[in-house]
Scaffold this motif. Structure first.
Motif, PDB file in Angstrom:
ATOM      1  N   ILE A 125       0.831  -1.203   0.000  1.00 30.92           N
ATOM      2  CA  ILE A 125       0.000   0.000   0.000  1.00 30.92           C
ATOM      3  C   ILE A 125       0.867   1.256   0.000  1.00 30.92           C
ATOM      4  O   ILE A 125       1.821   1.368   0.768  1.00 30.92           O
ATOM      5  N   GLU A 127       1.973   5.102   0.668  1.00 28.83           N
ATOM      6  CA  GLU A 127       1.778   6.153   1.656  1.00 28.83           C
ATOM      7  C   GLU A 127       2.800   7.246   1.363  1.00 28.83           C
ATOM      8  O   GLU A 127       3.658   7.080   0.487  1.00 28.83           O
ATOM      9  N   SER A 135      -3.303   1.668  -3.708  1.00 24.41           N
ATOM     10  CA  SER A 135      -3.912   2.527  -2.699  1.00 24.41           C
ATOM     11  C   SER A 135      -4.645   1.650  -1.686  1.00 24.41           C
ATOM     12  O   SER A 135      -4.865   0.449  -1.914  1.00 24.41           O
ATOM     13  N   ASN A 136      -5.049   2.248  -0.570  1.00 25.06           N
ATOM     14  CA  ASN A 136      -5.862   1.507   0.397  1.00 25.06           C
ATOM     15  C   ASN A 136      -7.134   0.989  -0.262  1.00 25.06           C
ATOM     16  O   ASN A 136      -7.565  -0.145  -0.006  1.00 25.06           O
ATOM     17  N   GLU A 137      -7.730   1.828  -1.116  1.00 23.39           N
ATOM     18  CA  GLU A 137      -8.970   1.433  -1.789  1.00 23.39           C
ATOM     19  C   GLU A 137      -8.727   0.257  -2.730  1.00 23.39           C
ATOM     20  O   GLU A 137      -9.571  -0.651  -2.827  1.00 23.39           O
ATOM     21  N   ASP A 138      -7.594   0.256  -3.420  1.00 25.93           N
ATOM     22  CA  ASP A 138      -7.253  -0.866  -4.311  1.00 25.93           C
ATOM     23  C   ASP A 138      -7.225  -2.181  -3.535  1.00 25.93           C
ATOM     24  O   ASP A 138      -7.774  -3.196  -3.988  1.00 25.93           O
ATOM     25  N   ASP A 140      -8.527  -2.861  -0.560  1.00 24.55           N
ATOM     26  CA  ASP A 140      -9.856  -3.194  -0.036  1.00 24.55           C
ATOM     27  C   ASP A 140     -10.701  -3.874  -1.115  1.00 24.55           C
ATOM     28  O   ASP A 140     -11.384  -4.884  -0.858  1.00 24.55           O
ATOM     29  N   GLU A 141     -10.658  -3.327  -2.337  1.00 27.56           N
ATOM     30  CA  GLU A 141     -11.431  -3.917  -3.437  1.00 27.56           C
ATOM     31  C   GLU A 141     -10.891  -5.288  -3.811  1.00 27.56           C
ATOM     32  O   GLU A 141     -11.664  -6.220  -4.077  1.00 27.56           O
ATOM     33  N   SER A 145     -13.173  -8.630  -3.453  1.00 25.58           N
ATOM     34  CA  SER A 145     -13.434  -9.479  -4.622  1.00 25.58           C
ATOM     35  C   SER A 145     -12.973 -10.902  -4.370  1.00 25.58           C
ATOM     36  O   SER A 145     -13.684 -11.867  -4.696  1.00 25.58           O
TER      37      SER A 145
END
Length: 267
Positions: A125, A127, A135-138, A140-141, A145
């Motif tokens: 990730i 920073e 990214s954090n969102e990447d 998480d997704e 999935s």
């Protein structure tokens, strides 16, 4: 439990030679090293194993508590080394196994005397001041999935991770490896892998270390290889003429040449 059975340990090569331990990454097993073993077998005692939850390991030994951190996988590696009474072995770790090797070397310095890190990443990730590639969102997704449809995630992600779109058989092999892994155990290993942060551990490495990166790698971009190299005193960084995250499969000759040259320098 017998460690050899638990981790499906295989020993081949020259029984009188220095020991080289080959450790697979997430979603894989020891078969992923099949193109590397012949390059080592004449001169080295080659040790392969599967982490618990992968390949032909003893699945009944899996514990979510143990394997929810890299420490649990490092303990697998150390216990394999102890069971075989290895001394000063070279630990060759692919992807997350490179960081597992760092922890294993700290746990049992008498067992592991050098590290080869193939496409390593101490943190996935981004920073401020550090680029991990996601990214954090990447992440998480990715994890959402994977957890909702593991087989679908495997089919979609394996070709991306492998790269080499002109050689679809490589992506197919990685997909099949992912799909052969128990989804619940893969979920634990995935969270452990992609949420890990091993950057501080790199400073403690005191053994000869080779860092291998690829020219293009969506999982471990070249900024990561440079970071790892700079963080480990005295390490050697080689950029392989290879793309994707699995150069031991996509570019075995270049990968083997780099590993064997490093091993020769150690002798």
């Amino acid at each position: 439990m017998d460690i050899a059975r638990r981790n499906n340990v295989t020993v081949t090569g020259n029984p009188q030679g220095p020991a080289v331990v080959l450790a697979h990454g997430f979603g894989c097993d020891q078969n992923m090293w099949r193109l590397t073993v012949p390059a080592l077998a004449r001169d080295y005692r080659v040790v392969l194993f599967d982490y618990v939850g992968a390949g032909r390991s003893e699945l009944s030994a899996f514990s979510e508590e143990r394997y929810s951190c890299l420490d649990g996988y490092a303990r697998d590696a150390v216990e394999v080394c102890e069971a075989l009474d290895l001394r000063d072995a070279v630990f060759v770790g692919h992807s997350v196994s490179a960081m597992i090797g760092v922890q294993a070397a700290a746990m049992a310095p008498e067992r592991i005397g050098a590290l080869v890190m193939v496409a390593p990443s101490p943190r996935y990730i981004d920073e401020d001041g550090y680029r991990g590639g996601f990214s954090n969102e990447d992440i998480d997704e990715l994890l959402a999935s994977l957890e909702s449809n593991y087989l679908g995630w495997s089919a979609a992600m394996a070709p991306v991770i492998m790269g080499n779109a002109d050689r679809p058989e490589l992506g197919e092999e990685l997909k099949n490896s992912f799909c052969a892994t128990d989804p619940d155990m893969a979920r634990v290993f995935a969270r452990t892998t992609f949420l890990s942060d091993s950057r501080d551990d790199l400073k403690s490495v005191q053994v000869p270390t080779l860092v291998l990166e690829c020219t293009q790698d969506v999982i471990a971009p070249r900024e990561v290889g440079s970071f790892v190299h700079q963080a480990i005193p005295g390490s050697t960084l080689i950029t392989l003429d290879a793309t994707g995250h699995c150069p031991h499969l996509s570019a075995p000759e270049a990968t083997n040449e780099a590993i064997t040259a490093f091993l020769a320098d150690l002798r």
